[in-house]
Design an enzyme around this catalytic site. Structure first.
Site, mmCIF file in Angstrom:
data_model
loop_
_atom_site.group_PDB
_atom_site.id
_atom_site.type_symbol
_atom_site.label_atom_id
_atom_site.label_comp_id
_atom_site.label_asym_id
_atom_site.label_seq_id
_atom_site.Cartn_x
_atom_site.Cartn_y
_atom_site.Cartn_z
ATOM 1 N N ASP A 280 34.065 45.328 45.260
ATOM 2 C CA ASP A 280 34.699 45.313 43.940
ATOM 3 C C ASP A 280 33.663 45.581 42.835
ATOM 4 O O ASP A 280 32.702 44.822 42.683
ATOM 5 C CB ASP A 280 35.341 43.921 43.760
ATOM 6 N N GLY A 319 40.647 52.557 40.328
ATOM 7 C CA GLY A 319 41.097 53.942 40.187
ATOM 8 C C GLY A 319 40.299 54.757 39.186
ATOM 9 O O GLY A 319 40.681 55.887 38.849
ATOM 10 N N ASP A 340 44.647 45.311 38.366
ATOM 11 C CA ASP A 340 45.248 44.264 39.197
ATOM 12 C C ASP A 340 46.760 44.162 39.012
ATOM 13 O O ASP A 340 47.259 44.189 37.889
ATOM 14 C CB ASP A 340 44.640 42.902 38.847
#
Ligand code: GLA
Length: 523
Positions: A280, A319, A340
């Protein structure tokens, strides 16, 4: 002064003393008491309850009783609002995110001997108490930038031939996940039919991390006493286990990231028996630019392959920078295509119906990931949850349940384990879904060709009322002359269709999902 005259009259022998005392009281209650100036850098250190401390840096500006400034929250700088410092009490708010997905955090504290005993409260979490000390701008800076590797293609590791299926801790448990929860979720997956339906990965998201040891090895925190033992347990159930990290120095929840330790962490994960890594971006944005992401993600892609253990590689960078174009080059099996998700229709609609333009980037082993499922978390209706999994299946998206599998209702279970819908998601061809309706229409028709020559056809209703939705076979690539039959994958039965199309009423936010078969596909 009537009161003072009265006092002098009552106590003629001590008028001077009384007058002095009265003046003192008056000054004490009416004049502004000179107070400390909080202007400057502060670091707030608060225990997270799992052996870690979370550090948050503030730059505070004080003008009289008004406090402004900003919080340096990982990769973000967010302004302080509604700040006051009165009579030694500091109060301010921080609003994260943009409407409608804002998170309000309120800070309150008192100045005691140069430190601020501070507590923070937000609707999402239990109050956190800690101390803020004076600090320096330098301390808030990220570590120095490490050079990036030249770009090359990381070979396909042969994993995820169909979209990954499993469960992830974040949507339901966030920072409250621990060893026992993971074990019980694994048990539940075996007992309640989730495993049989194809859900395999049990993925631990953020907040498992502890500090690094003297050799720089990442450790797990108090919530996860023995990661290897946990992985062995999950494997003993015939399931696989996933973990989470960040290419930045800190994860999104402020825990230890893999920055500068990529190979070492990949080796640790492999030694523990980890099968899946979600990686992440988070605080990497404080060091690298968006257009450097490919090199950053390639570094971990290489590190994972070097371990020799098959570890599925999941990118999470929301993205940015058209990740679907370079995700395959870094060895990724899936990549998040959005921010999210949250457990409400607006979020589901905004994310789910915006995936069609990039659907063609999905290929076998390389999947677009519109984020994890919210089914069963309570914020949406059964129709909305059916839309959720139907849409995700048409998009060949990963199916990662995000609810408490230990206590789900029969309805939730039947939605998550609908074998006919899952079969669309898991279709071996991995062909992309196509929306054939107008992008703005509330009646959304989506088709996806399947390996056996049949076509999945979905009629989604985004409107607030039920509506009639129709589809013509010609338009979905099924020649009108063929003898067609159809099955409703939610009603689990045949449906009557006409030679040239189908029309039905679809509930608000609901879906009718058909599998249309040509009985004589050769003609
Ligand atoms: C980011 C990710 C989420 C979750 C959290 C954990 O917000 O997008 O899916 O992993 O971080 O901190």
């Amino acid at each position: 002064m009537n009161f003072i005259n009265y006092v002098i009259r009552q106590h003629p022998q001590f008028p001077g003393k009384i007058l002095f005392l009265t003046l003192l009281v008056f000054v004490g209650t009416h004049a502004a008491w000179p107070q400390a100036d909080l202007t400057g850098f502060w670091v707030f250190r608060a225990p997270t309850g799992d052996g870690n401390f979370r550090e948050t840096f503030f730059e505070i500006k004080q003008s009289g009783e008004t406090i402004s400034g900003k919080v340096l929250a990982g990769s973000r700088e967010v302004a302080i609002s509604d700040g006051t410092f009165k009579n030694g009490t500091l109060k301010f708010a921080i609003v994260y995110g943009n409407p409608p997905q804002t998170r309000h955090v309120l800070y309150q504290g008192t100045l005691e001997e140069g430190k601020i005993a501070l507590s923070l409260a937000s609707p999402e979490q239990d109050p956190i108490k800690g101390a803020a000390k004076r600090s320096k701008r330098k301390a808030a800076l990220p570590p120095p930038r490490l050079p990036l590797p030249d770009l090359h293609d990381v070979p396909d590791g042969g994993l995820a031939r169909t979209p990954p299926m499993g469960w992830n801790s974040w949507n339901k448990f966030a920072g409250k996940v621990d060893d026992a929860t993971i074990r019980r979720i694994a048990d539940a997956m075996v007992a309640n039919g989730m495993k049989d339906a194809g859900y395999v990965y049990v993925n631990i998201d953020d907040t498992w991390e502890g500090p690094r040891d003297a050799q720089g090895n990442i450790t797990s925190n108090l919530k996860f006493p023995d990661m290897k033992a946990l992985a062995d347990y999950v494997h003993s159930k015939g399931l696989k286990i996933g973990i989470y990290s960040s290419p930045g120095p800190k994860t999104c929840a402020g825990y230890e990231g893999s920055y500068g330790h990529e190979e070492q962490d990949a080796k640790t994960f492999a030694a523990w028996g980890i099968d899946y890594l979600k990686y992440d971006w988070c605080s990497a944005s404080r060091i690298y630019k968006n257009d450097e992401m490919q090199a950053v993600y390639q570094r971990m892609g290489d590190a994972l392959q070097k371990t020799g253990r098959p570890i599925l590689y999941s990118l999470c960078q929301y993205g940015i920078n058209d990740v679907w174009k370079w995700g395959p080059n870094v060895g990724a099996n899936l990549w998040r295509t959005t921010g999210d998700i949250s457990d409400n229709w607006k979020s589901l609609e905004r994310i789910g119906f915006r995936q069609f333009d990039i659907a063609s980037y999905t290929k076998v082993g390389r999947w677009n990931d519109p984020d994890m499922l919210e089914i069963g978390n309570g914020g949406m209706s059964a129709d909305e949850y059916r839309t959720h999994i139907s849409l995700w299946s048409l998009l060949a998206a990963p199916l990662l349940a995000g609810n408490d599998l230990r206590s789900m209702s029969d309805e939730t279970r039947s939605i998550l384990t609908n074998a006919e819908v899952i079969a669309i998601d898991q279709d071996s061809d991995g062909k992309p879904a196509k929306r054939i309706s107008d992008p703005e229409a509330t009646a959304v028709v989506v088709v996806r060709p399947l390996h056996d020559g049949s076509v999945a056809v979905a009629l989604f209703n985004r409107a607030e009322q039920p509506q009639e939705i129709s589809v013509k076979w010609e338009v979905v690539g099924l020649a009108a002359k063929k003898k067609l039959s159809a099955r409703d994958l939610w009603k689990h039965g045949a449906v009557q269709i006409s030679g040239d199309g189908y029309q039905t009423t679809v509930p608000s936010h609901g879906v009718v999902l058909l599998k249309v078969v040509s009985e004589n596909p050769k003609h």
